[in-house]
Design a protein around this motif. Structure first.
Motif, PDB file in Angstrom:
ATOM      1  N   SER A 230       0.837  -1.190   0.000  1.00  0.00           N
ATOM      2  CA  SER A 230       0.000   0.000   0.000  1.00  0.00           C
ATOM      3  C   SER A 230       0.873   1.241   0.000  1.00  0.00           C
ATOM      4  CB  SER A 230      -0.896   0.004   1.235  1.00  0.00           C
ATOM      5  OG  SER A 230      -0.105   0.210   2.407  1.00  0.00           O
ATOM      6  N   PHE A 231       0.257   2.388  -0.272  1.00  0.00           N
ATOM      7  CA  PHE A 231       0.994   3.649  -0.265  1.00  0.00           C
ATOM      8  C   PHE A 231       1.630   3.892   1.099  1.00  0.00           C
ATOM      9  CE2 PHE A 231       1.555   8.202   0.044  1.00  0.00           C
ATOM     10  CZ  PHE A 231       1.979   8.580  -1.221  1.00  0.00           C
ATOM     11  N   ALA A 232       0.869   3.639   2.164  1.00  0.00           N
ATOM     12  CA  ALA A 232       1.386   3.860   3.515  1.00  0.00           C
ATOM     13  C   ALA A 232       2.569   2.941   3.813  1.00  0.00           C
ATOM     14  CB  ALA A 232       0.281   3.658   4.540  1.00  0.00           C
ATOM     15  N   GLU A 233       2.474   1.674   3.377  1.00  0.00           N
ATOM     16  CA  GLU A 233       3.579   0.742   3.592  1.00  0.00           C
ATOM     17  C   GLU A 233       4.818   1.190   2.838  1.00  0.00           C
ATOM     18  OE1 GLU A 233       1.174  -3.478   4.226  1.00  0.00           O
ATOM     19  OE2 GLU A 233       1.597  -2.753   2.200  1.00  0.00           O
ATOM     20  N   ALA A 234       4.651   1.595   1.586  1.00  0.00           N
ATOM     21  CA  ALA A 234       5.784   2.021   0.777  1.00  0.00           C
ATOM     22  C   ALA A 234       6.406   3.297   1.327  1.00  0.00           C
ATOM     23  CB  ALA A 234       5.347   2.223  -0.673  1.00  0.00           C
ATOM     24  N   ALA A 235       5.581   4.180   1.897  1.00  0.00           N
ATOM     25  CA  ALA A 235       6.094   5.443   2.428  1.00  0.00           C
ATOM     26  C   ALA A 235       7.019   5.237   3.619  1.00  0.00           C
ATOM     27  CB  ALA A 235       4.932   6.345   2.816  1.00  0.00           C
ATOM     28  N   ASP A 236       6.886   4.114   4.307  1.00  0.00           N
ATOM     29  CA  ASP A 236       7.708   3.846   5.492  1.00  0.00           C
ATOM     30  C   ASP A 236       9.015   3.128   5.176  1.00  0.00           C
ATOM     31  OD1 ASP A 236       5.955   5.032   7.253  1.00  0.00           O
ATOM     32  OD2 ASP A 236       4.835   3.183   7.653  1.00  0.00           O
ATOM     33  N   VAL A 237       9.285   2.885   3.909  1.00  0.00           N
ATOM     34  CA  VAL A 237      10.491   2.173   3.487  1.00  0.00           C
ATOM     35  C   VAL A 237      11.488   3.145   2.870  1.00  0.00           C
ATOM     36  CG1 VAL A 237      11.380   0.365   1.959  1.00  0.00           C
ATOM     37  CG2 VAL A 237       9.173   0.059   3.103  1.00  0.00           C
ATOM     38  N   GLN A 238      12.787   2.999   3.220  1.00  0.00           N
ATOM     39  CA  GLN A 238      13.863   3.813   2.628  1.00  0.00           C
ATOM     40  C   GLN A 238      13.567   5.313   2.764  1.00  0.00           C
ATOM     41  OE1 GLN A 238      16.586   2.322   1.450  1.00  0.00           O
ATOM     42  NE2 GLN A 238      15.888   0.229   1.152  1.00  0.00           N
ATOM     43  N   VAL A 239      13.093   5.735   3.924  1.00  0.00           N
ATOM     44  CA  VAL A 239      12.623   7.111   4.083  1.00  0.00           C
ATOM     45  C   VAL A 239      13.747   8.125   3.885  1.00  0.00           C
ATOM     46  CG1 VAL A 239      11.576   8.748   5.674  1.00  0.00           C
ATOM     47  CG2 VAL A 239      10.746   6.395   5.592  1.00  0.00           C
ATOM     48  N   SER A 240      14.907   7.915   4.516  1.00  0.00           N
ATOM     49  CA  SER A 240      15.991   8.888   4.392  1.00  0.00           C
ATOM     50  C   SER A 240      16.544   8.920   2.974  1.00  0.00           C
ATOM     51  CB  SER A 240      17.112   8.571   5.393  1.00  0.00           C
ATOM     52  OG  SER A 240      17.650   7.277   5.161  1.00  0.00           O
ATOM     53  N   GLU A 241      16.635   7.750   2.332  1.00  0.00           N
ATOM     54  CA  GLU A 241      17.126   7.705   0.957  1.00  0.00           C
ATOM     55  C   GLU A 241      16.174   8.445   0.023  1.00  0.00           C
ATOM     56  OE1 GLU A 241      16.922   5.184   2.976  1.00  0.00           O
ATOM     57  OE2 GLU A 241      18.824   4.078   3.009  1.00  0.00           O
ATOM     58  N   LYS A 242      14.869   8.219   0.206  1.00  0.00           N
ATOM     59  CA  LYS A 242      13.884   8.910  -0.623  1.00  0.00           C
ATOM     60  C   LYS A 242      13.932  10.414  -0.405  1.00  0.00           C
ATOM     61  CE  LYS A 242      10.623   5.032  -0.858  1.00  0.00           C
ATOM     62  NZ  LYS A 242       9.298   4.521  -0.441  1.00  0.00           N
ATOM     63  N   GLY A 243      14.168  10.831   0.850  1.00  0.00           N
ATOM     64  CA  GLY A 243      14.267  12.252   1.132  1.00  0.00           C
ATOM     65  C   GLY A 243      15.438  12.895   0.420  1.00  0.00           C
ATOM     66  N   ALA A 244      16.582  12.200   0.388  1.00  0.00           N
ATOM     67  CA  ALA A 244      17.755  12.732  -0.307  1.00  0.00           C
ATOM     68  C   ALA A 244      17.517  12.796  -1.809  1.00  0.00           C
ATOM     69  CB  ALA A 244      18.976  11.863   0.003  1.00  0.00           C
ATOM     70  N   ILE A 245      16.873  11.757  -2.355  1.00  0.00           N
ATOM     71  CA  ILE A 245      16.551  11.745  -3.785  1.00  0.00           C
ATOM     72  C   ILE A 245      15.608  12.898  -4.115  1.00  0.00           C
ATOM     73  CG2 ILE A 245      15.295  10.447  -5.559  1.00  0.00           C
ATOM     74  CD1 ILE A 245      16.467   7.888  -4.229  1.00  0.00           C
ATOM     75  N   ALA A 246      14.609  13.119  -3.277  1.00  0.00           N
ATOM     76  CA  ALA A 246      13.662  14.204  -3.495  1.00  0.00           C
ATOM     77  C   ALA A 246      14.362  15.560  -3.480  1.00  0.00           C
ATOM     78  CB  ALA A 246      12.570  14.160  -2.431  1.00  0.00           C
ATOM     79  N   ALA A 247      15.299  15.745  -2.547  1.00  0.00           N
ATOM     80  CA  ALA A 247      16.039  17.006  -2.491  1.00  0.00           C
ATOM     81  C   ALA A 247      16.879  17.200  -3.743  1.00  0.00           C
ATOM     82  CB  ALA A 247      16.928  17.025  -1.247  1.00  0.00           C
ATOM     83  N   GLY A 248      17.488  16.122  -4.234  1.00  0.00           N
ATOM     84  CA  GLY A 248      18.274  16.211  -5.464  1.00  0.00           C
ATOM     85  C   GLY A 248      17.414  16.581  -6.652  1.00  0.00           C
ATOM     86  N   ALA A 249      16.209  16.026  -6.713  1.00  0.00           N
ATOM     87  CA  ALA A 249      15.301  16.352  -7.808  1.00  0.00           C
ATOM     88  C   ALA A 249      14.831  17.799  -7.720  1.00  0.00           C
ATOM     89  CB  ALA A 249      14.111  15.399  -7.795  1.00  0.00           C
TER      90      ALA A 249
END
Length: 258
Positions: free
Chosen positions: A66-85
């Motif tokens: 689910s979206f909620a489950e996926a949101a709780d995985v690799q949170v710091s990595e996703k945050g860094a990727i988002a900042a790069g984008a």
């Protein structure tokens, strides 16, 4: 019924049952068997299904988190990727943000910017709805609850009326040759419409997406302009992307590397 509407309904039927007959689809769509057969040929050519004797099938499906489950995985990595984008976006630009948890994190980095955002991502809409500096367009379509998004032929029709400087999208997987894959075939047409509506395409994918999952191809590496990922991503796949002319941006929490 328009061809695009039939295609969406065919994919929905297959997504529900995995298999459908020509006769069954003909009855459900109110179209001739010959018309349905042509639809299946087109969808197979697009890599969205496989024709078999008397009908069509989807490949074996895995349970999608689910979206909620996926949101709780690799949170710091996703945050860094988002900042790069976010660093790639200039004020005044228009951007399309597709469904996905990393894309939602990108939206959090856009507050205070002067932008136009087009999205089918309900979490992105909720994030940006109160930011008066951002012109926000929500695409229409069927609500896909597990993805927290809107999709289908209405979203495709909306996308034919817009043009954006950037599309930022996620993926279920990135194959060794750089092909971008989706786990749900019914979502592929709208993603392809997003690509067609954008000057540049950015893929946001953490290391777990190399190769990740996915049975339906969204696009080839030649359709991408940049991939924002993290340093643990498969080096051979990153090399294949660069050889196809794609800029690979590698980020880590607290730092952005290019």
């Amino acid at each position: 019924m328009l061809a695009g509407q039939r295609h969406q309904l065919i994919l929905r039927v297959l997504q529900s049952g995995g298999y459908a007959t020509l006769a069954g689809l003909s009855g459900q769509l109110g179209a001739s068997v010959a018309t349905v057969r042509r639809d299946l040929v087109k969808l197979e050519k697009d890599g969205l299904l496989t024709r078999v004797y008397g009908g069509a099938v989807l490949g074996e499906r895995e349970r999608r988190p689910s979206f909620a489950e996926a949101a709780d995985v690799q949170v710091s990595e996703k945050g860094a990727i988002a900042a790069g984008a976010a660093a790639l976006i200039e004020d005044g630009q228009s951007i399309i943000l597709d469904a996905g948890t990393t894309v939602c994190q990108l939206a959090r980095h856009l507050h205070g910017r002067r932008l136009t955002v087009v999205t089918n991502n309900l979490a992105v809409y909720e994030e940006l709805a109160q930011d008066e500096g951002i012109a926000l367009m929500l695409l229409g379509g069927m609500v896909i609850r597990e993805c927290h998004s809107l999709d289908g032929f209405m979203a495709e029709d909306n996308l034919r009326q817009v043009h954006a400087d950037w599309l930022f999208m996620g993926a279920a997987g990135v194959r060794s040759g750089g092909q971008v894959m989706d786990a749900t075939v019914a979502e592929v047409p709208a993603r392809r419409a997003m690509i067609a509506a954008s000057d540049k395409v950015g893929l946001l994918a953490d290391a777990s997406k190399f190769p990740g999952t996915g049975m339906a191809k969204v696009c080839d590496p030649e359709d991408l302009h940049v991939v924002v990922t993290n340093p643990r991503s498969d080096s051979a796949t990153c090399t294949a992307l660069e050889e196809a002319g794609v800029k690979v941006v590698q980020t880590a929490p607290g730092a952005v590397k290019t």
